[in-house]
Design a protein around this motif. Structure first.
Motif, PDB file in Angstrom:
ATOM      1  N   GLU A 164      39.416  14.834  84.549  1.00 44.91           N
ATOM      2  CA  GLU A 164      40.378  15.428  83.628  1.00 44.91           C
ATOM      3  C   GLU A 164      40.727  14.371  82.587  1.00 44.91           C
ATOM      4  N   VAL A 165      40.916  14.777  81.329  1.00 46.38           N
ATOM      5  CA  VAL A 165      41.261  13.837  80.261  1.00 46.38           C
ATOM      6  C   VAL A 165      42.632  14.188  79.704  1.00 46.38           C
ATOM      7  N   GLN A 166      43.507  13.207  79.648  1.00 46.96           N
ATOM      8  CA  GLN A 166      44.831  13.393  79.066  1.00 46.96           C
ATOM      9  C   GLN A 166      45.045  12.394  77.930  1.00 46.96           C
ATOM     10  N   GLU A 167      45.149  12.903  76.717  1.00 53.26           N
ATOM     11  CA  GLU A 167      45.535  12.079  75.569  1.00 53.26           C
ATOM     12  C   GLU A 167      47.044  12.238  75.447  1.00 53.26           C
ATOM     13  N   ARG A 168      47.796  11.179  75.727  1.00 53.18           N
ATOM     14  CA  ARG A 168      49.238  11.335  75.864  1.00 53.18           C
ATOM     15  C   ARG A 168      49.961  10.025  75.553  1.00 53.18           C
ATOM     16  N   LYS A 169      51.278  10.071  75.675  1.00 55.63           N
ATOM     17  CA  LYS A 169      52.099   8.873  75.535  1.00 55.63           C
ATOM     18  C   LYS A 169      52.168   8.174  76.891  1.00 55.63           C
ATOM     19  N   ILE A 170      51.631   6.961  76.929  1.00 54.12           N
ATOM     20  CA  ILE A 170      51.579   6.176  78.166  1.00 54.12           C
ATOM     21  C   ILE A 170      52.622   5.076  78.073  1.00 54.12           C
ATOM     22  N   ASN A 171      53.578   5.068  78.966  1.00 57.64           N
ATOM     23  CA  ASN A 171      54.636   4.061  78.919  1.00 57.64           C
ATOM     24  C   ASN A 171      54.163   2.753  79.544  1.00 57.64           C
ATOM     25  N   LEU A 172      54.655   1.665  78.989  1.00 58.28           N
ATOM     26  CA  LEU A 172      54.297   0.339  79.491  1.00 58.28           C
ATOM     27  C   LEU A 172      54.606   0.202  80.979  1.00 58.28           C
ATOM     28  N   TYR A 194      49.592  -7.726  76.982  1.00 53.74           N
ATOM     29  CA  TYR A 194      50.355  -6.680  76.304  1.00 53.74           C
ATOM     30  C   TYR A 194      51.316  -7.314  75.313  1.00 53.74           C
ATOM     31  N   LEU A 195      51.264  -6.841  74.066  1.00 56.61           N
ATOM     32  CA  LEU A 195      52.085  -7.396  72.991  1.00 56.61           C
ATOM     33  C   LEU A 195      52.885  -6.288  72.321  1.00 56.61           C
ATOM     34  N   ASN A 196      54.113  -6.630  71.941  1.00 54.49           N
ATOM     35  CA  ASN A 196      54.970  -5.708  71.193  1.00 54.49           C
ATOM     36  C   ASN A 196      54.513  -5.695  69.742  1.00 54.49           C
ATOM     37  N   GLU A 197      54.012  -4.558  69.278  1.00 53.38           N
ATOM     38  CA  GLU A 197      53.447  -4.513  67.930  1.00 53.38           C
ATOM     39  C   GLU A 197      54.500  -4.681  66.835  1.00 53.38           C
ATOM     40  N   THR A 198      55.769  -4.521  67.166  1.00 52.19           N
ATOM     41  CA  THR A 198      56.802  -4.723  66.149  1.00 52.19           C
ATOM     42  C   THR A 198      56.935  -6.198  65.765  1.00 52.19           C
ATOM     43  N   ASN A 199      56.308  -7.085  66.526  1.00 51.01           N
ATOM     44  CA  ASN A 199      56.323  -8.509  66.192  1.00 51.01           C
ATOM     45  C   ASN A 199      55.227  -8.890  65.207  1.00 51.01           C
ATOM     46  N   LYS A 244      57.875   0.288  69.667  1.00 52.78           N
ATOM     47  CA  LYS A 244      59.306   0.039  69.893  1.00 52.78           C
ATOM     48  C   LYS A 244      59.866   0.872  71.043  1.00 52.78           C
ATOM     49  N   ASP A 245      59.160   1.940  71.397  1.00 47.44           N
ATOM     50  CA  ASP A 245      59.594   2.788  72.504  1.00 47.44           C
ATOM     51  C   ASP A 245      58.856   2.456  73.803  1.00 47.44           C
ATOM     52  N   SER A 246      58.152   1.315  73.811  1.00 46.26           N
ATOM     53  CA  SER A 246      57.358   0.869  74.971  1.00 46.26           C
ATOM     54  C   SER A 246      56.210   1.816  75.302  1.00 46.26           C
ATOM     55  N   ILE A 247      55.689   2.482  74.284  1.00 46.78           N
ATOM     56  CA  ILE A 247      54.542   3.370  74.440  1.00 46.78           C
ATOM     57  C   ILE A 247      53.281   2.621  74.024  1.00 46.78           C
ATOM     58  N   ILE A 248      52.257   2.642  74.882  1.00 49.04           N
ATOM     59  CA  ILE A 248      50.983   1.992  74.589  1.00 49.04           C
ATOM     60  C   ILE A 248      50.333   2.667  73.380  1.00 49.04           C
ATOM     61  N   THR A 249      49.812   1.873  72.456  1.00 52.71           N
ATOM     62  CA  THR A 249      49.140   2.449  71.285  1.00 52.71           C
ATOM     63  C   THR A 249      47.634   2.164  71.321  1.00 52.71           C
ATOM     64  N   GLU A 250      47.238   0.945  71.039  1.00 51.76           N
ATOM     65  CA  GLU A 250      45.825   0.599  71.013  1.00 51.76           C
ATOM     66  C   GLU A 250      45.665  -0.907  71.083  1.00 51.76           C
ATOM     67  N   CYS A 251      44.432  -1.376  71.055  1.00 47.49           N
ATOM     68  CA  CYS A 251      44.166  -2.814  71.011  1.00 47.49           C
ATOM     69  C   CYS A 251      44.126  -3.269  69.549  1.00 47.49           C
ATOM     70  N   ALA A 252      43.867  -4.539  69.334  1.00 47.91           N
ATOM     71  CA  ALA A 252      43.801  -5.052  67.967  1.00 47.91           C
ATOM     72  C   ALA A 252      42.635  -4.432  67.212  1.00 47.91           C
ATOM     73  N   ILE A 253      41.478  -4.329  67.864  1.00 53.02           N
ATOM     74  CA  ILE A 253      40.310  -3.745  67.203  1.00 53.02           C
ATOM     75  C   ILE A 253      39.569  -2.776  68.132  1.00 53.02           C
ATOM     76  N   ARG A 254      40.236  -2.333  69.187  1.00 52.21           N
ATOM     77  CA  ARG A 254      39.575  -1.486  70.172  1.00 52.21           C
ATOM     78  C   ARG A 254      40.542  -0.418  70.696  1.00 52.21           C
ATOM     79  N   ASN A 255      40.003   0.525  71.473  1.00 49.47           N
ATOM     80  CA  ASN A 255      40.816   1.542  72.133  1.00 49.47           C
ATOM     81  C   ASN A 255      40.978   1.196  73.604  1.00 49.47           C
ATOM     82  N   ILE A 256      42.060   1.693  74.200  1.00 52.31           N
ATOM     83  CA  ILE A 256      42.362   1.414  75.607  1.00 52.31           C
ATOM     84  C   ILE A 256      42.332   2.712  76.415  1.00 52.31           C
TER      85      ILE A 256
END
Length: 270
Positions: free
Chosen positions: A215-223, A124-129, A167-179
């Motif tokens: 069930e599928v939830q597309e949402r904000k997932i916290n680290l 897991y990497l902070n994308e702001t870096n 910056k809010d510790s919310i998971i976004t995506e991988c470098a070239i993939r989805n999570i």
């Protein structure tokens, strides 16, 4: 290999673009990566739809129809006589000719690379870096500098893929993939308005999960939630679906493997 370069099929070693192409100079363009199996392209309609959507956002018009683009891709597969592999279609604003730009259209092809046995390690990497640009809505831009720097750092840590958080510790995506994560028969994946790309495989996996009764939830997932998850996997056009793990976390991946089996059944029967 033969590549397609602005109307011509040329050998890989002769496949060159103009130094003044805006895609090279400024990253001014979009791309689509498509897989083909038994010489059949998987989900071409979805890829073309996403391409057109992105082109509209960046105000770039192409004088190729959907049929013409498909014909180019299929011809390239046949000319190279490859059964299964990856196509990369790139559209750039091109070179400036007087006051107007001359569009650039490029297609490369390669056989499938060696896909590792899953599960694969992620970090897991902070994308702001990293110099990552988040568009909303997201487009498949040719600017992948931040993603590639993160991939380089990931490799140095002995991992396969980075997973970004913002910056809010919310998971976004991988470098070239989805999570994706699974917990209590619910499939969780980051929501698109975080500026992540809605991958073609991502959409297919969501469809499969619903059919399988999840069930599928597309949402904000916290680290802070990741270690409570039951399963996790990453997806992309090239790899399809790979289960993943990180330090001090493990899983049996029961539902993930069911989704993977159905996904590859679809790919093979497409």
């Amino acid at each position: 290999m033969l590549y397609y370069i602005n109307g011509q099929y040329v050998r890989e070693e002769n496949a060159v673009i103009s130094f003044n192409d805006s895609g090279f100079l400024y990253g001014d363009g979009l791309f689509e990566t498509m897989r083909f199996d038994k010489q059949k392209i998987f989900s071409f309609q979805k890829h073309f739809k996403r391409l057109c959507y992105g082109l509209k956002i960046i105000d770039l018009k192409i004088n190729y129809t959907k049929v013409e683009i498909l014909d180019i891709l299929e011809n390239l597969i046949l000319k190279n006589n490859i059964q299964s592999g990856i196509l990369r279609l790139m559209v750039t604003r091109g070179t400036l000719n007087g006051k107007n730009y001359k569009l650039g259209l490029y297609v490369s092809i390669k056989p499938f690379y060696s896909i590792p046995s899953d599960p694969v390690k992620v970090i897991y990497l902070n994308e702001t870096n990293y110099p990552i640009i988040r568009f909303n809505p997201a487009i498949k831009s040719m600017n992948y500098l931040g993603n590639m720097l993160a991939k380089k750092d990931t490799k140095s840590h002995g991992a396969f893929e980075p997973i970004f958080y913002n910056k809010d510790s919310i998971i976004t995506e991988c470098a070239i993939r989805n999570i994706f994560y699974i917990k209590d028969n619910v499939l969780h994946t980051p929501q698109l308005d975080l500026g992540i790309l809605g991958g073609v495989m991502r959409e297919t996996i969501i469809e499969i999960a619903i059919i399988l009764g999840l069930e599928v939830q597309e949402r904000k997932i916290n680290l802070s939630e990741i270690n409570s998850m039951d399963e996790a996997f990453i997806s992309s056009t090239g790899i399809g679906l790979l289960t993943c793990y990180w330090e001090n976390w493990k899983s049996n991946y029961n539902l993930s493997f069911k989704i993977k089996k159905e996904l590859f059944n679809r790919i093979k029967s497409h």
